[in-house]
Motif scaffolding. Structure first.
Motif, mmCIF file in Angstrom:
data_model
loop_
_atom_site.group_PDB
_atom_site.id
_atom_site.type_symbol
_atom_site.label_atom_id
_atom_site.label_comp_id
_atom_site.label_asym_id
_atom_site.label_seq_id
_atom_site.Cartn_x
_atom_site.Cartn_y
_atom_site.Cartn_z
ATOM 1 N N UNK A 14 0.824 -1.195 0.000
ATOM 2 C CA UNK A 14 0.000 0.000 0.000
ATOM 3 C C UNK A 14 0.862 1.251 0.000
ATOM 4 N N UNK A 15 1.896 1.258 0.846
ATOM 5 C CA UNK A 15 2.789 2.419 0.895
ATOM 6 C C UNK A 15 3.482 2.619 -0.450
ATOM 7 N N UNK A 16 3.911 1.528 -1.067
ATOM 8 C CA UNK A 16 4.567 1.628 -2.372
ATOM 9 C C UNK A 16 3.607 2.174 -3.419
ATOM 10 N N UNK A 17 2.357 1.699 -3.372
ATOM 11 C CA UNK A 17 1.355 2.176 -4.336
ATOM 12 C C UNK A 17 1.084 3.659 -4.136
ATOM 13 N N UNK A 18 0.985 4.089 -2.875
ATOM 14 C CA UNK A 18 0.780 5.503 -2.597
ATOM 15 C C UNK A 18 1.976 6.324 -3.049
ATOM 16 N N UNK A 19 3.173 5.776 -2.835
ATOM 17 C CA UNK A 19 4.391 6.460 -3.251
ATOM 18 C C UNK A 19 4.401 6.672 -4.756
ATOM 19 N N UNK A 151 15.473 5.430 12.266
ATOM 20 C CA UNK A 151 16.013 6.647 11.661
ATOM 21 C C UNK A 151 15.068 7.204 10.599
ATOM 22 N N UNK A 152 14.510 6.342 9.776
ATOM 23 C CA UNK A 152 13.623 6.826 8.719
ATOM 24 C C UNK A 152 12.324 7.363 9.288
ATOM 25 N N UNK A 153 11.895 6.856 10.429
ATOM 26 C CA UNK A 153 10.710 7.410 11.091
ATOM 27 C C UNK A 153 10.960 8.862 11.478
ATOM 28 N N UNK A 154 12.101 9.128 12.133
ATOM 29 C CA UNK A 154 12.450 10.502 12.498
ATOM 30 C C UNK A 154 12.591 11.373 11.248
ATOM 31 N N UNK A 155 13.208 10.802 10.218
ATOM 32 C CA UNK A 155 13.434 11.525 8.960
ATOM 33 C C UNK A 155 12.108 11.905 8.305
ATOM 34 N N UNK A 156 11.186 10.963 8.223
ATOM 35 C CA UNK A 156 9.882 11.219 7.609
ATOM 36 C C UNK A 156 9.080 12.251 8.402
ATOM 37 N N UNK A 157 9.136 12.159 9.722
ATOM 38 C CA UNK A 157 8.414 13.148 10.528
ATOM 39 C C UNK A 157 8.912 14.552 10.233
ATOM 40 N N UNK A 158 10.230 14.689 10.071
ATOM 41 C CA UNK A 158 10.787 15.982 9.714
ATOM 42 C C UNK A 158 10.315 16.452 8.354
ATOM 43 N N UNK A 187 3.227 10.022 5.377
ATOM 44 C CA UNK A 187 2.364 9.648 6.498
ATOM 45 C C UNK A 187 1.974 8.177 6.388
ATOM 46 N N UNK A 188 1.669 7.723 5.176
ATOM 47 C CA UNK A 188 1.357 6.301 4.971
ATOM 48 C C UNK A 188 2.558 5.429 5.299
ATOM 49 N N UNK A 189 3.746 5.871 4.883
ATOM 50 C CA UNK A 189 4.960 5.096 5.165
ATOM 51 C C UNK A 189 5.283 5.084 6.660
ATOM 52 N N UNK A 190 4.975 6.166 7.360
ATOM 53 C CA UNK A 190 5.166 6.188 8.808
ATOM 54 C C UNK A 190 4.305 5.130 9.494
ATOM 55 N N UNK A 191 3.086 4.959 9.002
ATOM 56 C CA UNK A 191 2.211 3.933 9.582
ATOM 57 C C UNK A 191 2.784 2.538 9.346
ATOM 58 N N UNK A 192 3.331 2.305 8.151
ATOM 59 C CA UNK A 192 3.958 1.017 7.848
ATOM 60 C C UNK A 192 5.157 0.771 8.755
ATOM 61 N N UNK A 193 5.987 1.804 8.936
ATOM 62 C CA UNK A 193 7.180 1.652 9.764
ATOM 63 C C UNK A 193 6.814 1.375 11.224
ATOM 64 N N UNK A 194 5.761 2.014 11.709
ATOM 65 C CA UNK A 194 5.321 1.765 13.087
ATOM 66 C C UNK A 194 4.894 0.317 13.247
ATOM 67 N N UNK A 195 4.198 -0.215 12.243
ATOM 68 C CA UNK A 195 3.759 -1.605 12.292
ATOM 69 C C UNK A 195 4.952 -2.544 12.268
ATOM 70 N N UNK A 196 5.923 -2.262 11.413
ATOM 71 C CA UNK A 196 7.102 -3.121 11.320
ATOM 72 C C UNK A 196 7.950 -3.080 12.589
ATOM 73 N N UNK A 197 8.070 -1.883 13.195
ATOM 74 C CA UNK A 197 8.839 -1.775 14.425
ATOM 75 C C UNK A 197 8.159 -2.499 15.591
ATOM 76 N N UNK A 198 6.832 -2.581 15.542
ATOM 77 C CA UNK A 198 6.091 -3.248 16.615
ATOM 78 C C UNK A 198 6.094 -4.769 16.464
ATOM 79 N N UNK A 199 6.525 -5.257 15.299
ATOM 80 C CA UNK A 199 6.528 -6.701 15.057
ATOM 81 C C UNK A 199 7.612 -7.364 15.903
#
Length: 200
Positions: A14-19, A151-158, A187-199
């Motif tokens: 989904x993130x790739x498609x949005x990208x 790192x990419x989470x912090x980067x994307x938030x910025x 924002x979509x990629x941030x949601x994906x990263x949060x899910x992956x970090x929680x795995x």
């Protein structure tokens, strides 16, 4: 009910498609490669210039981070898919931002000091320090996956914060359209990263 791994693949897809759709949308909304003066220079302000000058090194660093991750072996397919999607979105945006600055008669290095800011600190716009980048380069396996996602989470938030400033204060319609695409995609990629970090 989706299995966790199936969910991760779906989320990254989904993130790739949005990208990719965002990138395509940005290209259709932005000025052509060789625009007339009236199309690119008629309406822009200091916020547009700051956005372009700041986002170029920000995107370049995200591409470098993705390249560093993709050079490693044995990584989670979800994370490599995300890094690939990030590169696919940001490389053409870098070219467009540079084209705008050229058309506006502005120096693209106006925000060059940004790269020296401390990584993941307040006011750094999410830029990584040299030490942060070295940590990612030196990491391997599960550690590399975690370091990249953090790192990419912090980067994307910025980047989202920078893009929102452009939406709020910019004058150039094309630059504001790109900023809106950045907010949507990252924002979509941030949601994906949060899910992956929680795995586990």
């Amino acid at each position: 009910m989706l299995k966790p791994r199936t969910f991760f693949y779906a989320a990254v897809s989904l993130a790739a498609a949005l990208t990719l759709s965002s990138c395509a949308g940005g290209n259709s909304a932005t000025a052509p490669a060789s625009p007339t003066g009236s199309q690119t220079t008629a309406a822009f302000n200091a916020a547009d210039v700051t956005f372009a000058q700041g986002m170029i090194p920000h995107h370049e660093q995200a591409v470098a981070m993705s390249d560093d991750l993709l050079a490693k072996d044995g990584l989670d397919q979800n994370v490599t898919a995300l890094a690939t999607a990030i590169k696919a979105a940001q490389k053409p945006e870098i070219a467009q931002l540079k084209d705008w600055l050229t058309a506006w008669g502005e120096d693209e290095n106006g925000m060059s000091g940004m790269s020296g800011m401390s990584g993941m600190g307040e006011g750094s716009n999410g830029m990584m320090s040299d030490d942060d980048m070295m940590t990612l380069r030196d990491a391997s396996g599960t550690e590399a996956r975690t370091v990249f996602l953090q790192q990419m989470t912090a980067h994307h938030r910025g980047a989202v914060a920078m893009a929102q400033l452009e939406i709020d204060n910019g004058e150039n319609a094309d630059a504001r359209a790109m900023a809106a695409n950045i907010v949507k995609t990252q924002t979509a990629e941030l949601a994906v990263m949060a899910t992956l970090l929680a795995a586990p």
